[in-house]
Design a protein around this motif. Structure first.
Motif, PDB file in Angstrom:
ATOM      1  N   ASP A   1     -28.249  33.964   2.619  1.00 57.41           N
ATOM      2  CA  ASP A   1     -28.581  32.630   2.939  1.00 57.41           C
ATOM      3  C   ASP A   1     -29.483  32.243   4.245  1.00 57.41           C
ATOM      4  O   ASP A   1     -29.033  33.117   5.036  1.00 57.41           O
ATOM      5  N   PRO A   2     -30.450  31.733   4.399  1.00 56.63           N
ATOM      6  CA  PRO A   2     -31.078  31.426   5.468  1.00 56.63           C
ATOM      7  C   PRO A   2     -30.207  30.624   6.554  1.00 56.63           C
ATOM      8  O   PRO A   2     -30.706  30.508   7.709  1.00 56.63           O
ATOM      9  N   TYR A   3     -29.059  30.053   6.176  1.00 56.15           N
ATOM     10  CA  TYR A   3     -28.236  29.152   6.964  1.00 56.15           C
ATOM     11  C   TYR A   3     -26.703  29.888   7.174  1.00 56.15           C
ATOM     12  O   TYR A   3     -25.768  29.242   6.732  1.00 56.15           O
ATOM     13  N   PRO A   4     -26.526  30.961   7.686  1.00 55.16           N
ATOM     14  CA  PRO A   4     -25.188  31.626   7.694  1.00 55.16           C
ATOM     15  C   PRO A   4     -24.427  30.960   8.827  1.00 55.16           C
ATOM     16  O   PRO A   4     -25.487  30.200   9.627  1.00 55.16           O
ATOM     17  N   THR A   5     -23.495  31.059   9.180  1.00 53.06           N
ATOM     18  CA  THR A   5     -22.645  30.675  10.399  1.00 53.06           C
ATOM     19  C   THR A   5     -23.433  30.849  11.589  1.00 53.06           C
ATOM     20  O   THR A   5     -23.384  30.124  12.447  1.00 53.06           O
TER      21      THR A   5
ATOM     22  N   PHE B   1     -21.457  41.318   3.072  1.00 54.68           N
ATOM     23  CA  PHE B   1     -20.860  39.959   3.630  1.00 54.68           C
ATOM     24  C   PHE B   1     -20.743  40.108   5.097  1.00 54.68           C
ATOM     25  O   PHE B   1     -20.234  39.273   5.526  1.00 54.68           O
ATOM     26  N   LYS B   2     -21.327  40.986   5.575  1.00 56.58           N
ATOM     27  CA  LYS B   2     -21.682  40.982   7.053  1.00 56.58           C
ATOM     28  C   LYS B   2     -22.957  40.794   7.645  1.00 56.58           C
ATOM     29  O   LYS B   2     -24.040  41.278   7.331  1.00 56.58           O
ATOM     30  N   VAL B   3     -23.250  39.655   8.297  1.00 63.76           N
ATOM     31  CA  VAL B   3     -24.701  39.039   8.504  1.00 63.76           C
ATOM     32  C   VAL B   3     -25.092  40.005   9.767  1.00 63.76           C
ATOM     33  O   VAL B   3     -24.220  40.324  10.959  1.00 63.76           O
ATOM     34  N   ARG B   4     -26.393  40.401   9.703  1.00 65.21           N
ATOM     35  CA  ARG B   4     -27.193  41.321  10.781  1.00 65.21           C
ATOM     36  C   ARG B   4     -28.655  40.650  10.792  1.00 65.21           C
ATOM     37  O   ARG B   4     -28.928  40.101  10.103  1.00 65.21           O
ATOM     38  N   ILE B   5     -28.836  40.807  12.185  1.00 66.10           N
ATOM     39  CA  ILE B   5     -30.271  40.128  12.567  1.00 66.10           C
ATOM     40  C   ILE B   5     -31.303  41.198  12.309  1.00 66.10           C
ATOM     41  O   ILE B   5     -30.770  42.461  12.222  1.00 66.10           O
TER      42      ILE B   5
ATOM     43  N   CYS C   1     -25.015  38.241   3.985  1.00 66.34           N
ATOM     44  CA  CYS C   1     -24.495  36.681   3.990  1.00 66.34           C
ATOM     45  C   CYS C   1     -23.013  36.588   3.974  1.00 66.34           C
ATOM     46  O   CYS C   1     -22.342  37.197   3.472  1.00 66.34           O
ATOM     47  N   ASP C   2     -22.628  35.711   4.928  1.00 69.08           N
ATOM     48  CA  ASP C   2     -21.073  35.526   5.130  1.00 69.08           C
ATOM     49  C   ASP C   2     -20.623  34.470   4.456  1.00 69.08           C
ATOM     50  O   ASP C   2     -19.398  34.399   4.545  1.00 69.08           O
ATOM     51  N   HIS C   3     -20.996  34.268   3.283  1.00 70.90           N
ATOM     52  CA  HIS C   3     -20.457  32.993   2.570  1.00 70.90           C
ATOM     53  C   HIS C   3     -19.207  33.768   1.797  1.00 70.90           C
ATOM     54  O   HIS C   3     -18.315  33.085   1.332  1.00 70.90           O
TER      55      HIS C   3
END
Length: 280
Positions: free
Chosen positions: A77-81, A45-49, A28-30
């Motif tokens: 979070d289901p809605y990262p940037t 804190f790094k978002v990956r698919i 999650c990148d928040h």
């Protein structure tokens, strides 16, 4: 399996009804200073698919027991940037619609307002987490998350479109966000349910809080050292913690909003998490 039974870290204080959880992304990148996922997700804190998420998810949905809710989500979070560009969560919701899945959304983002066209057709409830409406405090605590005013505006829009909406005021931080609780609560007066939770620290989040808020942690540190250790978390002393929760409950219920508490061993009605809002 990408859809799994929700297991809140084997906490003996969890009162959630049985449900499933799906984390669309890893990480999650928040970048929330108090976040717990850094204790078990590398590079949290790094978002990956996720590889082959959509085809694998569709196979799982064909077999899913549709009596139970799928929650998006608890470890990311289901809605990262990146969701603005990738739209993976939107495609997940389209699959939920196709297979008649009941679901809950919980986010610190306003991006979900883009998907109201789908959410209106689902049996779902949508919630946002608002730690404080004080923009300066929020930017320090949640540096990469959309500002609280944007989250609240998006949630109001969802509520006006007929979607059941709820909120979390979480975490309540003594001497910091607790000071703004009434203002935060009044900004969320349109929701049907509010869940609260006091700040629970793990060693990694304790270190981040101490580095970013040294003055605050001079007050909080001794309290947590005197408090309880439950499920790997440092809790505030029980009497102190329950005093905050009792006040929060009184203020929430005075506004005609139902109240829940998360992993506190305290009161919740009709559910702790707001899952009672999801249509049967």
């Amino acid at each position: 399996m990408y859809i799994r039974p929700f297991d809140p870290w084997k906490s003996r204080l969890c009162t959630c009804p049985f449900k499933y959880t799906l984390n669309v992304y890893t990480g999650c990148d928040h970048g929330c200073v108090y976040c717990y996922i850094t204790s078990y997700i590398p590079r949290a804190f790094k978002v990956r698919i996720k590889e082959n998420l959509l085809p694998r998810l569709e196979k799982e949905l064909r077999k899913l027991d549709k009596r139970f809710i799928v929650s998006l989500s608890y470890s990311s979070d289901p809605y990262p940037t990146v969701e603005r560009e990738l739209g993976i969560t939107r495609r997940v919701l389209q699959l939920f619609k196709k297979y008649g899945v009941r679901c809950m959304i919980l986010t610190k983002s306003d991006i979900f307002s883009r998907d109201l066209d789908i959410l209106r057709e689902l049996k779902c409830a949508v919630g946002v987490t608002v730690t404080t409406v004080d923009e300066e405090k929020a930017s320090l605590l949640e540096p990469n998350a959309p500002e609280p005013a944007a989250r609240i505006k998006a949630l109001k829009k969802a509520g006006k479109s007929g979607i059941p909406v709820y909120a979390r005021i979480d975490p309540i931080i003594p001497f910091y966000t607790w000071e703004d609780f009434d203002e935060t609560l009044h900004a969320l007066s349109f929701v049907r349910h509010i869940t609260v939770s006091t700040l629970k620290l793990r060693p990694d989040s304790w270190r981040r809080m101490r580095a970013k808020f040294p003055g605050l942690m001079e007050k909080l540190g001794p309290l947590y050292e005197k408090g309880e250790r439950i499920g790997g978390y440092y809790y505030l002393p029980k009497d102190f913690r329950l005093g905050i929760l009792r006040e929060a409950r009184e203020r929430v219920e005075e506004m005609g909003i139902t109240f829940g508490s998360c992993r506190e061993g305290y009161h919740s009605h009709p559910t702790c998490d707001g899952s009672h809002l999801v249509p049967p």
